[in-house]
Design a protein around this motif. Sequence first.
Motif, PDB file in Angstrom:
ATOM      1  N   GLU A   1      -4.414 -21.742  19.416  1.00 55.73           N
ATOM      2  CA  GLU A   1      -5.611 -22.138  18.665  1.00 55.73           C
ATOM      3  C   GLU A   1      -5.870 -23.643  18.746  1.00 55.73           C
ATOM      4  O   GLU A   1      -7.009 -24.083  18.916  1.00 55.73           O
ATOM      5  CB  GLU A   1      -5.434 -21.725  17.208  1.00 55.73           C
ATOM      6  N   LEU A   2      -4.810 -24.449  18.659  1.00 56.76           N
ATOM      7  CA  LEU A   2      -4.966 -25.902  18.603  1.00 56.76           C
ATOM      8  C   LEU A   2      -4.988 -26.559  19.980  1.00 56.76           C
ATOM      9  O   LEU A   2      -5.343 -27.722  20.109  1.00 56.76           O
ATOM     10  CB  LEU A   2      -3.849 -26.512  17.756  1.00 56.76           C
ATOM     11  N   GLY A   3      -4.548 -25.821  20.993  1.00 60.67           N
ATOM     12  CA  GLY A   3      -4.592 -26.352  22.355  1.00 60.67           C
ATOM     13  C   GLY A   3      -3.526 -27.378  22.666  1.00 60.67           C
ATOM     14  O   GLY A   3      -3.693 -28.204  23.563  1.00 60.67           O
ATOM     15  N   VAL A   4      -2.410 -27.332  21.947  1.00 63.30           N
ATOM     16  CA  VAL A   4      -1.311 -28.263  22.183  1.00 63.30           C
ATOM     17  C   VAL A   4       0.006 -27.493  22.065  1.00 63.30           C
ATOM     18  O   VAL A   4       0.146 -26.646  21.180  1.00 63.30           O
ATOM     19  CB  VAL A   4      -1.371 -29.460  21.193  1.00 63.30           C
ATOM     20  N   PRO A   5       0.958 -27.732  22.973  1.00 59.22           N
ATOM     21  CA  PRO A   5       2.240 -27.038  22.850  1.00 59.22           C
ATOM     22  C   PRO A   5       2.962 -27.434  21.563  1.00 59.22           C
ATOM     23  O   PRO A   5       2.904 -28.587  21.147  1.00 59.22           O
ATOM     24  CB  PRO A   5       3.045 -27.526  24.055  1.00 59.22           C
ATOM     25  N   ILE A   6       3.611 -26.459  20.953  1.00 60.12           N
ATOM     26  CA  ILE A   6       4.427 -26.717  19.771  1.00 60.12           C
ATOM     27  C   ILE A   6       5.856 -26.325  20.125  1.00 60.12           C
ATOM     28  O   ILE A   6       6.133 -25.165  20.435  1.00 60.12           O
ATOM     29  CB  ILE A   6       3.924 -25.951  18.535  1.00 60.12           C
ATOM     30  N   ILE A   7       6.739 -27.309  20.110  1.00 59.09           N
ATOM     31  CA  ILE A   7       8.141 -27.092  20.441  1.00 59.09           C
ATOM     32  C   ILE A   7       8.879 -26.787  19.138  1.00 59.09           C
ATOM     33  O   ILE A   7       9.210 -27.689  18.373  1.00 59.09           O
ATOM     34  CB  ILE A   7       8.768 -28.332  21.126  1.00 59.09           C
ATOM     35  N   ALA A   8       9.094 -25.501  18.888  1.00 65.36           N
ATOM     36  CA  ALA A   8       9.864 -25.070  17.718  1.00 65.36           C
ATOM     37  C   ALA A   8      11.342 -25.136  18.108  1.00 65.36           C
ATOM     38  O   ALA A   8      11.754 -24.540  19.095  1.00 65.36           O
ATOM     39  CB  ALA A   8       9.462 -23.651  17.318  1.00 65.36           C
ATOM     40  N   ILE A   9      12.134 -25.867  17.366  1.00 67.72           N
ATOM     41  CA  ILE A   9      13.511 -26.181  17.743  1.00 67.72           C
ATOM     42  C   ILE A   9      14.358 -24.937  18.036  1.00 67.72           C
ATOM     43  O   ILE A   9      15.116 -24.918  19.002  1.00 67.72           O
ATOM     44  CB  ILE A   9      14.199 -27.087  16.688  1.00 67.72           C
ATOM     45  N   ASN A  10      14.216 -23.895  17.246  1.00 69.61           N
ATOM     46  CA  ASN A  10      15.033 -22.700  17.487  1.00 69.61           C
ATOM     47  C   ASN A  10      14.668 -22.036  18.810  1.00 69.61           C
ATOM     48  O   ASN A  10      15.549 -21.597  19.553  1.00 69.61           O
ATOM     49  CB  ASN A  10      14.916 -21.716  16.324  1.00 69.61           C
ATOM     50  N   MET A  11      13.394 -21.968  19.119  1.00 78.79           N
ATOM     51  CA  MET A  11      12.971 -21.391  20.400  1.00 78.79           C
ATOM     52  C   MET A  11      13.405 -22.284  21.555  1.00 78.79           C
ATOM     53  O   MET A  11      13.821 -21.796  22.601  1.00 78.79           O
ATOM     54  CB  MET A  11      11.455 -21.213  20.450  1.00 78.79           C
ATOM     55  N   ALA A  12      13.297 -23.580  21.372  1.00 78.63           N
ATOM     56  CA  ALA A  12      13.710 -24.506  22.429  1.00 78.63           C
ATOM     57  C   ALA A  12      15.203 -24.346  22.729  1.00 78.63           C
ATOM     58  O   ALA A  12      15.604 -24.344  23.894  1.00 78.63           O
ATOM     59  CB  ALA A  12      13.384 -25.944  22.037  1.00 78.63           C
ATOM     60  N   CYS A  13      16.013 -24.203  21.694  1.00 77.55           N
ATOM     61  CA  CYS A  13      17.464 -24.027  21.905  1.00 77.55           C
ATOM     62  C   CYS A  13      17.768 -22.734  22.642  1.00 77.55           C
ATOM     63  O   CYS A  13      18.579 -22.723  23.579  1.00 77.55           O
ATOM     64  CB  CYS A  13      18.199 -24.051  20.564  1.00 77.55           C
ATOM     65  N   LEU A  14      17.135 -21.650  22.243  1.00 75.62           N
ATOM     66  CA  LEU A  14      17.362 -20.374  22.908  1.00 75.62           C
ATOM     67  C   LEU A  14      16.886 -20.435  24.358  1.00 75.62           C
ATOM     68  O   LEU A  14      17.592 -20.013  25.280  1.00 75.62           O
ATOM     69  CB  LEU A  14      16.650 -19.242  22.160  1.00 75.62           C
ATOM     70  N   TRP A  15      15.685 -20.973  24.579  1.00 75.99           N
ATOM     71  CA  TRP A  15      15.126 -21.109  25.930  1.00 75.99           C
ATOM     72  C   TRP A  15      16.063 -21.935  26.816  1.00 75.99           C
ATOM     73  O   TRP A  15      16.392 -21.533  27.927  1.00 75.99           O
ATOM     74  CB  TRP A  15      13.743 -21.754  25.849  1.00 75.99           C
ATOM     75  N   PHE A  16      16.502 -23.073  26.306  1.00 72.12           N
ATOM     76  CA  PHE A  16      17.355 -23.964  27.085  1.00 72.12           C
ATOM     77  C   PHE A  16      18.689 -23.289  27.429  1.00 72.12           C
ATOM     78  O   PHE A  16      19.147 -23.345  28.575  1.00 72.12           O
ATOM     79  CB  PHE A  16      17.581 -25.269  26.311  1.00 72.12           C
ATOM     80  N   ALA A  17      19.300 -22.649  26.445  1.00 69.33           N
ATOM     81  CA  ALA A  17      20.584 -21.989  26.688  1.00 69.33           C
ATOM     82  C   ALA A  17      20.437 -20.879  27.718  1.00 69.33           C
ATOM     83  O   ALA A  17      21.272 -20.749  28.627  1.00 69.33           O
ATOM     84  CB  ALA A  17      21.141 -21.431  25.382  1.00 69.33           C
ATOM     85  N   MET A  18      19.383 -20.102  27.617  1.00 68.24           N
ATOM     86  CA  MET A  18      19.169 -19.023  28.585  1.00 68.24           C
ATOM     87  C   MET A  18      18.951 -19.572  29.991  1.00 68.24           C
ATOM     88  O   MET A  18      19.522 -19.066  30.955  1.00 68.24           O
ATOM     89  CB  MET A  18      17.992 -18.150  28.153  1.00 68.24           C
ATOM     90  N   ARG A  19      18.160 -20.607  30.098  1.00 69.10           N
ATOM     91  CA  ARG A  19      17.896 -21.191  31.413  1.00 69.10           C
ATOM     92  C   ARG A  19      19.157 -21.830  31.999  1.00 69.10           C
ATOM     93  O   ARG A  19      19.400 -21.753  33.191  1.00 69.10           O
ATOM     94  CB  ARG A  19      16.754 -22.214  31.351  1.00 69.10           C
ATOM     95  N   GLU A  20      19.968 -22.410  31.153  1.00 70.43           N
ATOM     96  CA  GLU A  20      21.220 -23.031  31.606  1.00 70.43           C
ATOM     97  C   GLU A  20      22.178 -22.023  32.242  1.00 70.43           C
ATOM     98  O   GLU A  20      22.953 -22.387  33.115  1.00 70.43           O
ATOM     99  CB  GLU A  20      21.925 -23.735  30.438  1.00 70.43           C
ATOM    100  N   VAL A  21      22.130 -20.771  31.788  1.00 69.83           N
ATOM    101  CA  VAL A  21      23.033 -19.758  32.340  1.00 69.83           C
ATOM    102  C   VAL A  21      22.320 -18.826  33.323  1.00 69.83           C
ATOM    103  O   VAL A  21      22.835 -17.769  33.684  1.00 69.83           O
ATOM    104  CB  VAL A  21      23.751 -18.945  31.234  1.00 69.83           C
ATOM    105  N   GLY A  22      21.117 -19.227  33.743  1.00 68.21           N
ATOM    106  CA  GLY A  22      20.417 -18.495  34.787  1.00 68.21           C
ATOM    107  C   GLY A  22      19.581 -17.316  34.339  1.00 68.21           C
ATOM    108  O   GLY A  22      19.128 -16.525  35.160  1.00 68.21           O
ATOM    109  N   ILE A  23      19.348 -17.180  33.058  1.00 68.22           N
ATOM    110  CA  ILE A  23      18.483 -16.097  32.560  1.00 68.22           C
ATOM    111  C   ILE A  23      17.062 -16.630  32.497  1.00 68.22           C
ATOM    112  O   ILE A  23      16.760 -17.546  31.735  1.00 68.22           O
ATOM    113  CB  ILE A  23      18.940 -15.590  31.176  1.00 68.22           C
ATOM    114  N   ASP A  24      16.178 -16.063  33.296  1.00 61.67           N
ATOM    115  CA  ASP A  24      14.821 -16.574  33.443  1.00 61.67           C
ATOM    116  C   ASP A  24      13.776 -15.659  32.807  1.00 61.67           C
ATOM    117  O   ASP A  24      12.640 -15.637  33.222  1.00 61.67           O
ATOM    118  CB  ASP A  24      14.509 -16.764  34.937  1.00 61.67           C
ATOM    119  N   ALA A  25      14.167 -14.893  31.800  1.00 60.61           N
ATOM    120  CA  ALA A  25      13.251 -13.942  31.168  1.00 60.61           C
ATOM    121  C   ALA A  25      12.086 -14.664  30.502  1.00 60.61           C
ATOM    122  O   ALA A  25      12.269 -15.702  29.863  1.00 60.61           O
ATOM    123  CB  ALA A  25      14.007 -13.114  30.136  1.00 60.61           C
ATOM    124  N   LYS A  26      10.904 -14.109  30.661  1.00 60.28           N
ATOM    125  CA  LYS A  26       9.713 -14.599  29.973  1.00 60.28           C
ATOM    126  C   LYS A  26       9.556 -13.731  28.726  1.00 60.28           C
ATOM    127  O   LYS A  26       9.578 -12.509  28.806  1.00 60.28           O
ATOM    128  CB  LYS A  26       8.470 -14.470  30.849  1.00 60.28           C
TER     129      LYS A  26
END
Length: 140
Positions: A104-129
């Motif tokens: 709605e606002l047209g700007v990314p919102i980095i929610a810390i819990n999602m960022a941590c999960l995303w980063f951890a998954m990417r670090e171990v090679g899980i690329d799920a969208k």
Amino acid sequence: ATGAEACKSSLEKFKAKRIAIITPYQEIGDRNVVKFFTEIGCEVVRIAGLKCGSATDIAHVPEAWCEKIIRESLAPPALQGVDAIVQCGTNLSMVGLADRLETELGVPIIAINMACLWFAMREVGIDAKLQGCTRLFREF
């Protein structure tokens, strides 16, 4: 993976340098947050600290309060020229709100819990969208 690493990596993905931040912290915590983001090369345009009294208080912050702060203080049209909004404080859950508002606002919102999960998954090679988990998970 740490929250700091996750935020840094998330902001890099969006090429975000000018940021606004929402935290549950008191003034001293907010100063440390600004220091961290400045040290990693971001310009903190505005920070809104909710000044919660305790960790349990943070966990009970109503989503409507966060939405009001974001709309009135951190996002366009109230604040122009930000590349992203960052939510700090893992006890302050904003995943659903961030997912809804960033479109709605047209700007990314980095929610810390999602960022941590995303980063951890990417670090171990899980690329799920994942849907419903902010642009970060859908796009990167």
